[in-house]
Design a protein around this motif. Structure first.
Motif, PDB file in Angstrom:
ATOM      1  N   PHE A   9       9.155 -12.394  19.185  1.00 60.92           N
ATOM      2  CA  PHE A   9       7.620 -12.790  19.605  1.00 60.92           C
ATOM      3  C   PHE A   9       7.308 -13.052  21.028  1.00 60.92           C
ATOM      4  CE2 PHE A   9       5.595 -16.649  21.009  1.00 60.92           C
ATOM      5  CZ  PHE A   9       4.310 -16.624  20.231  1.00 60.92           C
ATOM      6  N   VAL A  10       8.386 -13.116  21.794  1.00 64.25           N
ATOM      7  CA  VAL A  10       7.973 -13.143  23.310  1.00 64.25           C
ATOM      8  C   VAL A  10       7.490 -11.466  23.718  1.00 64.25           C
ATOM      9  CG1 VAL A  10       8.668 -13.125  25.671  1.00 64.25           C
ATOM     10  CG2 VAL A  10       9.279 -14.887  23.983  1.00 64.25           C
ATOM     11  N   ALA A  11       8.082 -10.646  23.169  1.00 62.94           N
ATOM     12  CA  ALA A  11       7.770  -9.060  23.532  1.00 62.94           C
ATOM     13  C   ALA A  11       6.568  -9.008  22.921  1.00 62.94           C
ATOM     14  CB  ALA A  11       8.887  -8.130  22.776  1.00 62.94           C
ATOM     15  N   LEU A  12       6.157  -9.353  21.524  1.00 69.42           N
ATOM     16  CA  LEU A  12       4.877  -9.114  20.978  1.00 69.42           C
ATOM     17  C   LEU A  12       3.754  -9.761  21.678  1.00 69.42           C
ATOM     18  CD1 LEU A  12       3.299  -8.064  18.569  1.00 69.42           C
ATOM     19  CD2 LEU A  12       3.823  -9.895  17.136  1.00 69.42           C
ATOM     20  N   ALA A  13       3.993 -11.053  22.250  1.00 74.13           N
ATOM     21  CA  ALA A  13       2.952 -11.677  23.148  1.00 74.13           C
ATOM     22  C   ALA A  13       2.509 -11.018  24.326  1.00 74.13           C
ATOM     23  CB  ALA A  13       3.475 -13.267  23.440  1.00 74.13           C
ATOM     24  N   THR A  19       2.496  -2.150  17.349  1.00 65.77           N
ATOM     25  CA  THR A  19       3.111  -0.893  17.324  1.00 65.77           C
ATOM     26  C   THR A  19       4.012  -0.715  18.498  1.00 65.77           C
ATOM     27  OG1 THR A  19       1.655   0.115  15.999  1.00 65.77           O
ATOM     28  CG2 THR A  19       2.758   1.605  17.211  1.00 65.77           C
ATOM     29  N   SER A  20       3.204  -0.948  19.702  1.00 69.82           N
ATOM     30  CA  SER A  20       3.623  -0.966  21.200  1.00 69.82           C
ATOM     31  C   SER A  20       4.986  -2.025  20.921  1.00 69.82           C
ATOM     32  CB  SER A  20       2.762  -1.369  22.101  1.00 69.82           C
ATOM     33  OG  SER A  20       1.636  -0.770  21.824  1.00 69.82           O
ATOM     34  N   ALA A  21       5.008  -3.106  20.687  1.00 69.78           N
ATOM     35  CA  ALA A  21       6.020  -4.200  20.518  1.00 69.78           C
ATOM     36  C   ALA A  21       7.276  -3.772  19.866  1.00 69.78           C
ATOM     37  CB  ALA A  21       5.766  -5.424  20.192  1.00 69.78           C
ATOM     38  N   ALA A  22       7.183  -2.786  18.636  1.00 69.24           N
ATOM     39  CA  ALA A  22       7.916  -2.434  17.944  1.00 69.24           C
ATOM     40  C   ALA A  22       8.772  -1.187  18.532  1.00 69.24           C
ATOM     41  CB  ALA A  22       7.513  -2.111  16.515  1.00 69.24           C
ATOM     42  N   GLU A  23       7.968  -0.317  19.152  1.00 71.46           N
ATOM     43  CA  GLU A  23       8.572   0.815  19.987  1.00 71.46           C
ATOM     44  C   GLU A  23       9.426   0.306  21.017  1.00 71.46           C
ATOM     45  OE1 GLU A  23       5.185   2.965  21.203  1.00 71.46           O
ATOM     46  OE2 GLU A  23       5.058   4.050  19.020  1.00 71.46           O
ATOM     47  N   THR A  31       9.275  -4.384  10.005  1.00 70.30           N
ATOM     48  CA  THR A  31      10.208  -5.215  10.072  1.00 70.30           C
ATOM     49  C   THR A  31       9.699  -6.530  11.098  1.00 70.30           C
ATOM     50  OG1 THR A  31      11.956  -3.790  10.212  1.00 70.30           O
ATOM     51  CG2 THR A  31      12.304  -5.812  11.128  1.00 70.30           C
ATOM     52  N   LEU A  32       8.921  -6.084  12.127  1.00 71.04           N
ATOM     53  CA  LEU A  32       8.548  -7.081  13.141  1.00 71.04           C
ATOM     54  C   LEU A  32       6.984  -7.763  12.621  1.00 71.04           C
ATOM     55  CD1 LEU A  32       8.228  -8.153  16.023  1.00 71.04           C
ATOM     56  CD2 LEU A  32       6.760  -5.929  16.668  1.00 71.04           C
ATOM     57  N   SER A  33       6.549  -7.069  11.762  1.00 73.46           N
ATOM     58  CA  SER A  33       5.217  -7.957  11.059  1.00 73.46           C
ATOM     59  C   SER A  33       5.697  -8.777  10.140  1.00 73.46           C
ATOM     60  CB  SER A  33       4.444  -6.591  10.383  1.00 73.46           C
ATOM     61  OG  SER A  33       3.788  -5.751  11.327  1.00 73.46           O
ATOM     62  N   ALA A  37       5.219 -12.938  10.397  1.00 72.31           N
ATOM     63  CA  ALA A  37       4.530 -13.635   9.236  1.00 72.31           C
ATOM     64  C   ALA A  37       5.540 -14.780   8.749  1.00 72.31           C
ATOM     65  CB  ALA A  37       4.462 -12.643   8.015  1.00 72.31           C
ATOM     66  N   ARG A  38       6.950 -14.391   8.845  1.00 72.40           N
ATOM     67  CA  ARG A  38       7.801 -15.821   8.607  1.00 72.40           C
ATOM     68  C   ARG A  38       7.739 -16.789   9.645  1.00 72.40           C
ATOM     69  NH1 ARG A  38      11.395 -11.265   7.554  1.00 72.40           N
ATOM     70  NH2 ARG A  38      12.359 -11.578   9.707  1.00 72.40           N
ATOM     71  N   LEU A  39       7.441 -16.351  10.884  1.00 70.24           N
ATOM     72  CA  LEU A  39       7.374 -17.329  11.881  1.00 70.24           C
ATOM     73  C   LEU A  39       6.132 -18.272  11.781  1.00 70.24           C
ATOM     74  CD1 LEU A  39       8.814 -18.375  14.662  1.00 70.24           C
ATOM     75  CD2 LEU A  39       7.454 -16.513  15.791  1.00 70.24           C
ATOM     76  N   GLU A  40       5.095 -17.508  11.478  1.00 72.79           N
ATOM     77  CA  GLU A  40       3.737 -18.170  11.288  1.00 72.79           C
ATOM     78  C   GLU A  40       3.632 -19.083  10.057  1.00 72.79           C
ATOM     79  OE1 GLU A  40       0.388 -15.584  13.693  1.00 72.79           O
ATOM     80  OE2 GLU A  40       1.065 -15.139  11.688  1.00 72.79           O
TER      81      GLU A  40
END
Length: 297
Positions: A9-13, A19-23, A31-33, A37-40
């Motif tokens: 989550f911190v990386a995505l923020a 896509t950039s965060a997953a890379e 997997t990241l998406s 979704a689970r977190l939200e």
């Protein structure tokens, strides 16, 4: 909720793009998406505002990020503390110090300590006095070796030794042949100095003030080697550490001992007020303090 999901989550923020965060995390985008979704779903609110292909933290996401960062930091700290409890000689110490101590004092301390705890590693950060003090205060540095004593009384200070100061003048200067000199004799001279955030500058300014004048500083720099070279070029005089005079000063400069009372800077080690929290840092801190020499001034 897993710690890795907080890290994701911190990386995505930071990236604000799936896509950039997953890379960056080296995981698959789906997997990241799904993790988001689970977190939200768990939190009961959206943590990002979606705009085209970008994500933007909303007010709920900002709150969650602050707590996620603290949680990750606490877990990292727990791992470090457990590791040092298992073996207090193993670990990394972040040590800050004035640049000039990196040529003699710090190498001597580390060489001595290496014989006691060879598995301990160090991150060494030379800087100005104000930066060293702030680094220890903010926790970016485990310990700091600096001068003069910080004004911040919340830091724990242990004096180690007094380092004599001398006057550096160009060859041929009217005082170059003197055995000792008082700063009061230099009120009309052009001075060269380090910038105000450096401990040596602060000590030198106080010495001149005690001698009854404000030095006329014509040039400022950030390194002692540059300061010495400027003196050697005949651009002015400077107050410098006497330690290592024979090898440190360029050929065009002469070091003259200062006769003024208090013509030294006290070198000390600083730690946070409660003392080092890590066993590996505490042991090195104890070692440094054991090297303290009786004050002569």
């Amino acid at each position: 909720m897993e710690i890795r999901e907080l890290q994701w989550f911190v990386a995505l923020a930071e990236c604000e793009h799936v896509t950039s965060a997953a890379e960056r995390l080296n995981i698959a985008q789906p997997t990241l998406s799904r993790a988001l979704a689970r977190l939200e779903k768990r939190m009961g609110v959206a943590l990002f505002d979606r705009k085209q292909n970008r994500l933007h933290l909303n007010k709920y996401g900002e709150v969650f990020r602050a707590h996620a960062v603290r949680a990750i930091s606490e877990m990292d700290r727990a791992e470090q503390r457990i590791a040092t409890l298992i073996d207090p000689d193993t670990g990394t110490i972040t040590l800050g110090f004035l640049h000039s101590y990196g040529t003699w004092l710090v190498p001597a301390l580390l060489a001595g300590y290496h014989t006691i705890a060879p598995a301990t590693t160090f991150e060494l950060r030379g800087s100005a006095a104000d930066a060293v003090v702030d680094g220890v205060r903010q926790g970016r540095l485990d310990l700091g070796i600096t001068s003069p004593r910080p004004a911040d009384t919340t830091l724990r200070w242990t004096p180690l030794q007094n380092e004599p100061l001398s006057l550096l003048v160009p060859v041929g200067h009217r005082l170059a042949s003197h055995h000792r000199v008082r700063l009061a004799e230099l009120a009309a001279e052009d001075f060269l100095a380090l910038q105000p955030e450096f401990g040596l500058r602060q000590v030198a300014d106080k010495l001149c003030e005690a001698a009854g004048f404000t030095p006329r500083i014509v040039m400022e720099c950030t390194e002692l080697s540059t300061l010495r070279s400027l003196v050697s070029s005949g651009l002015g005089v400077a107050v410098v550490p006497a330690t290592g005079d024979a090898s440190a000063h360029p050929a065009g400069a002469v070091s003259v001992p200062l006769a003024d009372p208090g013509a030294f800077r006290t070198i000390g080690v600083i730690a946070q007020a409660g003392g080092p929290r890590s066993a590996v840092v505490a042991r090195f801190h104890h070692y440094i303090r054991s090297t303290a020499q009786p004050s002569e001034g």
